[in-house]
Scaffold this active site. Structure first.
Site, mmCIF file in Angstrom:
data_model
loop_
_atom_site.group_PDB
_atom_site.id
_atom_site.type_symbol
_atom_site.label_atom_id
_atom_site.label_comp_id
_atom_site.label_asym_id
_atom_site.label_seq_id
_atom_site.Cartn_x
_atom_site.Cartn_y
_atom_site.Cartn_z
ATOM 1 N N HIS A 56 0.845 -1.198 0.000
ATOM 2 C CA HIS A 56 0.000 0.000 0.000
ATOM 3 C C HIS A 56 0.879 1.245 0.000
ATOM 4 C CE1 HIS A 56 0.770 -0.466 4.298
ATOM 5 N NE2 HIS A 56 0.291 0.738 4.539
ATOM 6 N N HIS A 58 1.453 3.941 1.920
ATOM 7 C CA HIS A 58 2.011 4.727 3.030
ATOM 8 C C HIS A 58 3.536 4.834 2.934
ATOM 9 C CE1 HIS A 58 -1.746 4.174 5.757
ATOM 10 N NE2 HIS A 58 -1.865 5.194 4.935
ATOM 11 N N ASP A 60 5.981 4.709 5.002
ATOM 12 C CA ASP A 60 6.867 3.731 5.653
ATOM 13 C C ASP A 60 6.905 2.399 4.897
ATOM 14 O OD1 ASP A 60 4.136 3.426 6.717
ATOM 15 O OD2 ASP A 60 4.990 1.929 8.069
ATOM 16 N N HIS A 61 6.166 2.321 3.774
ATOM 17 C CA HIS A 61 6.186 1.113 2.937
ATOM 18 C C HIS A 61 6.774 1.376 1.551
ATOM 19 C CE1 HIS A 61 3.547 -1.225 5.746
ATOM 20 N NE2 HIS A 61 3.453 0.010 6.214
ATOM 21 N N HIS A 112 -7.287 -0.605 5.860
ATOM 22 C CA HIS A 112 -6.219 0.298 6.307
ATOM 23 C C HIS A 112 -6.060 1.432 5.281
ATOM 24 C CE1 HIS A 112 -2.442 1.423 8.243
ATOM 25 N NE2 HIS A 112 -1.816 1.315 7.090
ATOM 26 N N ASP A 133 -0.092 -3.841 6.315
ATOM 27 C CA ASP A 133 -0.702 -3.329 7.548
ATOM 28 C C ASP A 133 -2.167 -3.743 7.664
ATOM 29 O OD1 ASP A 133 1.712 -2.115 8.039
ATOM 30 O OD2 ASP A 133 0.990 -0.062 7.712
ATOM 31 N N HIS A 171 4.893 -4.705 10.775
ATOM 32 C CA HIS A 171 5.292 -3.988 11.994
ATOM 33 C C HIS A 171 5.464 -4.924 13.188
ATOM 34 C CE1 HIS A 171 4.758 0.204 10.589
ATOM 35 N NE2 HIS A 171 3.844 -0.324 9.794
HETATM 36 FE FE FE Z 1 2.953 0.780 8.079
HETATM 37 ZN ZN ZN Z 2 0.291 1.703 6.531
#
Ligand code: FE
Ligand code: ZN
Length: 259
Positions: A56, A58, A60-61, A112, A133, A171
């Site tokens: 996805h 985001h 942090d990905h 998410h 996530d 995570h």
């Molecule tokens: Fe994440």
């Molecule tokens: Zn995420």
């Protein structure tokens, strides 16, 4: 034979590294940061990063995707419904992709984020699930874009996969998720046992992943919305009757958001 290791990133992310040792080729899942992957490649001369899988949009990905692609020429796979930097292959529900000789099926798992996808490899002995996530060990992702109904349906699809499926989420949230799970089901011995196991692992700074779907079904409240004890706990907490597993899920998610 594919070996899978976690490269830690930021404070609690894992970048999954899939290694085809015979051919010295590797792939990564959700590289939010390029640095840990580039450092690994530096320590492993001769290895080629061939593929980047994204679940996805985001940061942090996807934060490391473009730098890794520029450095290695890796092919970038990602959800068709989201903006993914550097994406070469746009994936919709039920698409299939072959990476390092493994066949992955795409499962759309909105909740998410709306376009979130999971990658599932139906290997006979050890099926693999990279779920970003969406499903966490003993928990699930927050609902940033989707509705509780969407997320509940997404988790039901994942829960229908074989019990021995290895769950690779992104995570290290397992211990705090289990604190919540204990609050939901104080009498559940599997949750108590897992809480003790995970407390030990974290005390030594060890990873708690991958999980299995079998263990998640025993200990993850978000996969246990049909359990009478979970429903009754929520009815009691909210002073209402939760008529369906989907409303139980919505109540759990709202409770966890404030936990
Ligand atoms: Fe994440
Ligand atoms: Zn995420």
């Amino acid at each position: 034979m594919i070996q899978i290791d976690a490269l830690p990133a930021f404070t609690d992310n894992y970048i999954w590294l899939l290694q085809d040792t015979a051919n010295q080729r590797c792939a990564v899942v959700d590289p939010g940061d390029a640095a840990p992957v580039l450092a690994w490649l530096e320590r492993h001369p001769g290895w080629q990063l061939s593929d980047i899988l994204v679940t996805h949009h985001h940061h942090d990905h996807v934060g490391g995707v473009e730098q890794l692609k520029a450095a290695t020429g890796a092919r970038v796979y990602g959800p068709a419904q989201e903006h993914i930097p550097g994406r070469d292959v746009a994936l919709d529900d039920n698409a299939s992709v072959r990476v390092l000789g493994l066949d992955f099926q795409i499962i759309a798992v909105p909740g998410h984020t709306l376009g979130h996808i999971a990658y599932y490899c139906d290997q006979p002995e050890t099926p693999l699930l990279f779920c970003g996530d969406t499903l966490f060990a003993a928990g699930c992702g927050r609902l940033f874009e989707g509705t509780p109904e969407q997320m509940h349906h997404s988790l039901e699809r994942l829960a229908a996969l074989p019990a021995k499926t290895l769950v690779y989420c992104t995570h290290e949230y397992t211990l705090s998720n289990l604190r919540f799970a204990k609050a939901v089901e104080p009498q559940n011995p599997h949750i108590a046992q897992r809480f003790d196991d995970v407390t030990q692992l974290r005390a030594h700074n060890r990873i708690t992943l991958p999980s299995t779907l079998a263990l998640e079904k025993l200990t993850n409240p978000f996969l246990r919305t049909t359990e009478t004890s979970v429903k009754e706990k929520l009815d009691e907490r909210n002073g209402t009757i939760n008529p369906t597993p989907s409303t139980v899920f919505a109540g759990l998610r709202a409770w966890k958001d404030a936990f």
